[in-house]
Design a protein around this motif. Structure first.
Motif, PDB file in Angstrom:
ATOM      1  N   ALA A 137       0.752  -1.164   0.098  1.00 27.16           N
ATOM      2  CA  ALA A 137       0.122  -0.016  -0.094  1.00 27.16           C
ATOM      3  C   ALA A 137       0.834   1.427  -0.110  1.00 27.16           C
ATOM      4  CB  ALA A 137      -0.879   0.135   1.186  1.00 27.16           C
ATOM      5  N   ALA A 138       0.602   1.929  -0.875  1.00 29.83           N
ATOM      6  CA  ALA A 138       1.508   3.432  -1.059  1.00 29.83           C
ATOM      7  C   ALA A 138       0.608   4.276  -0.575  1.00 29.83           C
ATOM      8  CB  ALA A 138       1.746   3.588  -2.592  1.00 29.83           C
ATOM      9  N   ILE A 139       0.799   5.095   0.585  1.00 25.94           N
ATOM     10  CA  ILE A 139       0.039   6.045   1.415  1.00 25.94           C
ATOM     11  C   ILE A 139       0.457   7.377   0.922  1.00 25.94           C
ATOM     12  CG2 ILE A 139      -1.132   6.789   3.516  1.00 25.94           C
ATOM     13  CD1 ILE A 139      -1.303   3.814   2.740  1.00 25.94           C
ATOM     14  N   GLY A 140      -0.529   8.391   0.434  1.00 25.68           N
ATOM     15  CA  GLY A 140       0.120   9.927   0.220  1.00 25.68           C
ATOM     16  C   GLY A 140      -0.537   9.999  -0.958  1.00 25.68           C
ATOM     17  N   ASP A 141      -0.829  11.192  -1.419  1.00 26.98           N
ATOM     18  CA  ASP A 141      -1.705  11.571  -2.394  1.00 26.98           C
ATOM     19  C   ASP A 141      -0.813  12.239  -3.523  1.00 26.98           C
ATOM     20  OD1 ASP A 141      -3.400  12.670  -4.137  1.00 26.98           O
ATOM     21  OD2 ASP A 141      -4.317  14.135  -2.684  1.00 26.98           O
ATOM     22  N   LYS A 142      -0.327  11.222  -4.524  1.00 31.71           N
ATOM     23  CA  LYS A 142       0.431  11.807  -5.729  1.00 31.71           C
ATOM     24  C   LYS A 142      -0.273  11.203  -6.880  1.00 31.71           C
ATOM     25  CE  LYS A 142       4.047  13.472  -3.578  1.00 31.71           C
ATOM     26  NZ  LYS A 142       5.265  13.422  -3.349  1.00 31.71           N
ATOM     27  N   ARG A 143      -1.167  10.558  -6.758  1.00 31.99           N
ATOM     28  CA  ARG A 143      -2.124  10.089  -7.750  1.00 31.99           C
ATOM     29  C   ARG A 143      -1.349   9.786  -9.006  1.00 31.99           C
ATOM     30  NH1 ARG A 143      -7.724  12.530  -6.338  1.00 31.99           N
ATOM     31  NH2 ARG A 143      -6.553  13.217  -4.273  1.00 31.99           N
ATOM     32  N   GLU A 144      -1.891   9.827 -10.265  1.00 26.28           N
ATOM     33  CA  GLU A 144      -1.498   9.364 -11.413  1.00 26.28           C
ATOM     34  C   GLU A 144       0.103   9.317 -11.692  1.00 26.28           C
ATOM     35  OE1 GLU A 144      -4.185   8.647 -14.825  1.00 26.28           O
ATOM     36  OE2 GLU A 144      -4.274  10.650 -14.547  1.00 26.28           O
ATOM     37  N   GLN A 145       0.653  10.400 -11.783  1.00 23.61           N
ATOM     38  CA  GLN A 145       2.079  10.615 -11.825  1.00 23.61           C
ATOM     39  C   GLN A 145       2.895   9.592 -11.344  1.00 23.61           C
ATOM     40  OE1 GLN A 145       0.099  12.893 -10.164  1.00 23.61           O
ATOM     41  NE2 GLN A 145       1.142  14.740  -9.705  1.00 23.61           N
ATOM     42  N   VAL A 146       2.603   8.818 -10.300  1.00 27.76           N
ATOM     43  CA  VAL A 146       3.346   7.802  -9.756  1.00 27.76           C
ATOM     44  C   VAL A 146       2.809   6.452 -10.225  1.00 27.76           C
ATOM     45  CG1 VAL A 146       4.501   8.919  -7.783  1.00 27.76           C
ATOM     46  CG2 VAL A 146       2.255   8.000  -7.522  1.00 27.76           C
ATOM     47  N   ILE A 147       1.563   6.212 -10.536  1.00 25.67           N
ATOM     48  CA  ILE A 147       0.951   4.999 -11.002  1.00 25.67           C
ATOM     49  C   ILE A 147       1.627   4.577 -12.317  1.00 25.67           C
ATOM     50  CG2 ILE A 147      -1.052   3.844 -11.680  1.00 25.67           C
ATOM     51  CD1 ILE A 147      -2.578   5.567  -9.838  1.00 25.67           C
ATOM     52  N   ASN A 148       1.751   5.787 -13.264  1.00 28.31           N
ATOM     53  CA  ASN A 148       2.361   5.309 -14.564  1.00 28.31           C
ATOM     54  C   ASN A 148       3.798   4.760 -14.352  1.00 28.31           C
ATOM     55  OD1 ASN A 148       0.259   6.350 -15.733  1.00 28.31           O
ATOM     56  ND2 ASN A 148       0.919   8.381 -15.891  1.00 28.31           N
ATOM     57  N   GLY A 149       4.061   3.796 -15.135  1.00 28.69           N
ATOM     58  CA  GLY A 149       5.255   3.176 -14.870  1.00 28.69           C
ATOM     59  C   GLY A 149       5.586   2.033 -13.852  1.00 28.69           C
ATOM     60  N   TRP A 150       4.534   1.841 -12.905  1.00 33.36           N
ATOM     61  CA  TRP A 150       4.814   0.891 -12.149  1.00 33.36           C
ATOM     62  C   TRP A 150       4.742  -0.612 -12.498  1.00 33.36           C
ATOM     63  CZ3 TRP A 150       6.823   1.698  -7.322  1.00 33.36           C
ATOM     64  CH2 TRP A 150       6.626   2.899  -6.723  1.00 33.36           C
ATOM     65  N   LEU A 151       3.675  -0.670 -13.656  1.00 34.74           N
ATOM     66  CA  LEU A 151       3.533  -2.030 -14.019  1.00 34.74           C
ATOM     67  C   LEU A 151       4.686  -2.470 -14.646  1.00 34.74           C
ATOM     68  CD1 LEU A 151      -0.086  -1.663 -15.696  1.00 34.74           C
ATOM     69  CD2 LEU A 151       0.809  -3.322 -13.719  1.00 34.74           C
ATOM     70  N   ALA A 152       5.615  -1.704 -15.078  1.00 34.91           N
ATOM     71  CA  ALA A 152       6.849  -2.193 -15.580  1.00 34.91           C
ATOM     72  C   ALA A 152       7.795  -2.515 -14.858  1.00 34.91           C
ATOM     73  CB  ALA A 152       7.613  -0.959 -16.530  1.00 34.91           C
ATOM     74  N   SER A 153       7.685  -2.260 -13.304  1.00 32.84           N
ATOM     75  CA  SER A 153       8.551  -2.840 -12.400  1.00 32.84           C
ATOM     76  C   SER A 153       8.455  -4.528 -12.226  1.00 32.84           C
ATOM     77  CB  SER A 153       8.387  -2.431 -11.141  1.00 32.84           C
ATOM     78  OG  SER A 153       8.469  -0.899 -10.821  1.00 32.84           O
ATOM     79  N   PRO A 154       9.442  -5.104 -12.343  1.00 32.83           N
ATOM     80  CA  PRO A 154       9.474  -6.445 -12.168  1.00 32.83           C
ATOM     81  C   PRO A 154       8.670  -7.149 -10.902  1.00 32.83           C
ATOM     82  CG  PRO A 154      11.719  -5.777 -12.420  1.00 32.83           C
ATOM     83  CD  PRO A 154      11.037  -4.625 -12.128  1.00 32.83           C
ATOM     84  N   GLY A 155       8.029  -8.181 -11.256  1.00 34.13           N
ATOM     85  CA  GLY A 155       7.159  -8.823 -10.266  1.00 34.13           C
ATOM     86  C   GLY A 155       5.938  -7.985  -9.721  1.00 34.13           C
ATOM     87  N   VAL A 156       5.399  -6.748 -10.599  1.00 35.76           N
ATOM     88  CA  VAL A 156       4.235  -6.098 -10.267  1.00 35.76           C
ATOM     89  C   VAL A 156       2.953  -6.732 -11.218  1.00 35.76           C
ATOM     90  CG1 VAL A 156       2.879  -3.873 -10.487  1.00 35.76           C
ATOM     91  CG2 VAL A 156       5.281  -4.022  -9.468  1.00 35.76           C
ATOM     92  N   GLU A 157       1.967  -7.143 -10.607  1.00 34.62           N
ATOM     93  CA  GLU A 157       0.718  -7.678 -11.216  1.00 34.62           C
ATOM     94  C   GLU A 157      -0.054  -6.510 -11.546  1.00 34.62           C
ATOM     95  OE1 GLU A 157      -1.166 -11.585 -10.298  1.00 34.62           O
ATOM     96  OE2 GLU A 157      -2.544 -10.096 -10.008  1.00 34.62           O
ATOM     97  N   ARG A 158      -0.598  -5.778 -10.615  1.00 32.19           N
ATOM     98  CA  ARG A 158      -1.596  -4.844 -10.707  1.00 32.19           C
ATOM     99  C   ARG A 158      -1.338  -3.453  -9.914  1.00 32.19           C
ATOM    100  NH1 ARG A 158      -6.849  -6.911  -8.824  1.00 32.19           N
ATOM    101  NH2 ARG A 158      -5.664  -8.739  -8.172  1.00 32.19           N
ATOM    102  N   VAL A 159      -2.031  -2.478 -10.418  1.00 30.71           N
ATOM    103  CA  VAL A 159      -2.032  -1.291  -9.621  1.00 30.71           C
ATOM    104  C   VAL A 159      -3.061  -0.650  -9.506  1.00 30.71           C
ATOM    105  CG1 VAL A 159      -0.995   1.154  -9.579  1.00 30.71           C
ATOM    106  CG2 VAL A 159       0.499  -0.649 -10.578  1.00 30.71           C
ATOM    107  N   ILE A 160      -3.649  -0.317  -8.214  1.00 30.20           N
ATOM    108  CA  ILE A 160      -5.159  -0.008  -8.160  1.00 30.20           C
ATOM    109  C   ILE A 160      -4.879   1.203  -7.407  1.00 30.20           C
ATOM    110  CG2 ILE A 160      -7.309  -0.634  -7.083  1.00 30.20           C
ATOM    111  CD1 ILE A 160      -5.992  -3.597  -6.749  1.00 30.20           C
ATOM    112  N   PRO A 161      -5.511   2.273  -8.175  1.00 30.18           N
ATOM    113  CA  PRO A 161      -5.555   3.592  -7.641  1.00 30.18           C
ATOM    114  C   PRO A 161      -6.761   3.743  -6.473  1.00 30.18           C
ATOM    115  CG  PRO A 161      -6.584   3.807  -9.726  1.00 30.18           C
ATOM    116  CD  PRO A 161      -5.903   2.257  -9.436  1.00 30.18           C
TER     117      PRO A 161
END
Ligand code: PEP
Ligand code: MN
Length: 337
Positions: free
Chosen positions: A40-64
């Motif tokens: 769980a990533a806590i804090g309000d940075k919204r989409e800027q930080v969501i983009n690109g997470w899926l490219a990290s090895p081992g990540v299946e899903r990102v849920i805003p």
């Protein structure tokens, strides 16, 4: 935001994500599960930080978790945002009606319509001076001449003038004559236009694109609000579906949904929403019953002769009758009209 790791994600993958979350200025909380781990990533940075997470090895899903529309969301402002158009307010108890021809055709017929809709209780006069037409061979509006007619009639009747702006290059010109600038369905994602409208000190009536999702509509509003203009009225005007019995499909559940998720006023346009004169009164009533803060309705002194959208325009008499029939509907849901 919740980052769900793949079942096969390694400890190194998890550590890597935690470090990225922290580097983005967010707090990372690792929740270890039976078959997979979640961060769980806590804090309000919204989409800027969501983009690109899926490219990290081992990540299946990102849920805003927070809505991507920060300014338009109810999370940003619990109460309703009232939008002033001349002396009237949209977004409060009174349902406000804006009516007039699809296109401004000439001074006299526009004045006749304006006086009739004002008598019947409308607070705004709609009419296109710049028309977005599917075919370049169709009547495209009187342009600045049309704006002058609207402005003159607005001064004379006291009605707020609502008219469409088609491009960035016309924003100042249209703002010089109109009280509310309309962004048409076909321009909902004209981001340069939305940005320019963020800089004007006048309300914007933003119509939902015919193929736009509700989130896309709210994010379009967000563009205007981010520029500093929070006077945005959302308009449900019908979307394109597989259905052919009406010109568009007027989604009224969207009106009710928007009232839940945003503090901006929401109005309905049953004229473009159905494309048929006979369907405008029932859908106008339904829109008021489900919580619309206002209506946008096409009215023409002689629909058979209208240059644009006659098939969905009410006569002046038809509009007056509709306003009468709307009163008990508004009263039934605790509002006036
Ligand atoms: C209009 O209101 O005249 C109009 C062109 O509407 P829309 O952009 O919803 O088609
Ligand atoms: Mn029209």
């Amino acid at each position: 935001m919740i980052i769900v790791m793949e079942p096969a994600a390694t400890q190194e993958n998890i550590q890597n994500v935690i470090e990225r979350v922290e580097a983005a200025g967010l707090e990372a909380i690792l929740l270890r599960g039976e078959s997979r781990n979640v961060i769980a990533a806590i804090g309000d940075k919204r989409e800027q930080v969501i983009n690109g997470w899926l490219a990290s090895p081992g990540v299946e899903r990102v849920i805003p978790i927070l809505s991507p529309y920060k300014l338009a969301s109810r999370e940003a402002s619990a109460g309703a945002t009232p939008v002033r158009i001349n002396g009237s307010v949209i977004g409060q108890q009174k349902v406000q009606v804006i009516a007039g021809p699809c296109a401004v055709e000439d001074f006299d017929s526009t004045l006749d319509t304006a006086e009739a809709v004002k008598r019947a209780g409308a607070v705004g006069l709609r009419g296109g001076a710049y028309k977005p037409r599917t075919s370049p061979h169709s009547f495209g509006g009187l342009e600045e001449e049309g704006l002058k007619i609207l402005h003159e009639i607005g001064k004379h009747t006291g009605l707020a003038i609502v008219t469409e702006v088609l491009g960035v290059e016309h924003v100042d010109l249209v703002a010089g004559y109109a009280d509310v600038l309309q962004v048409g369905a076909r321009n909902m994602q004209n981001f340069m236009l939305l940005k320019a409208l963020g800089k004007i000190g006048k309300p914007v009536l933003l119509k939902r694109g015919i193929s736009a999702s509700v989130d896309e509509l709210l994010l379009a509003a967000e563009y205007i609000m981010k520029g500093g203009n929070s006077q945005v009225i959302l308009c449900c005007r019908g979307i394109r579906t597989f259905e052919t019995h009406t010109r568009f499909t007027l989604s009224l559940s969207t009106v009710a949904h928007l009232k839940e998720v945003t503090h901006l006023p929401v109005i309905a346009d049953p004229s473009h929403g159905t494309g048929r004169q006979s369907l405008v009164p029932p859908m106008a009533k339904a829109a008021v019953a489900c919580g619309a803060d206002g209506l946008l309705i096409e009215v023409h002194p002689n629909p058979e002769r209208a240059l644009v959208d006659g098939q969905q325009s009410l006569t002046r008499e038809g509009f007056t009758q509709l306003m009468k029939e709307l009163r008990p509907v508004a009263a039934a849901v605790g509002r006036t009209i």
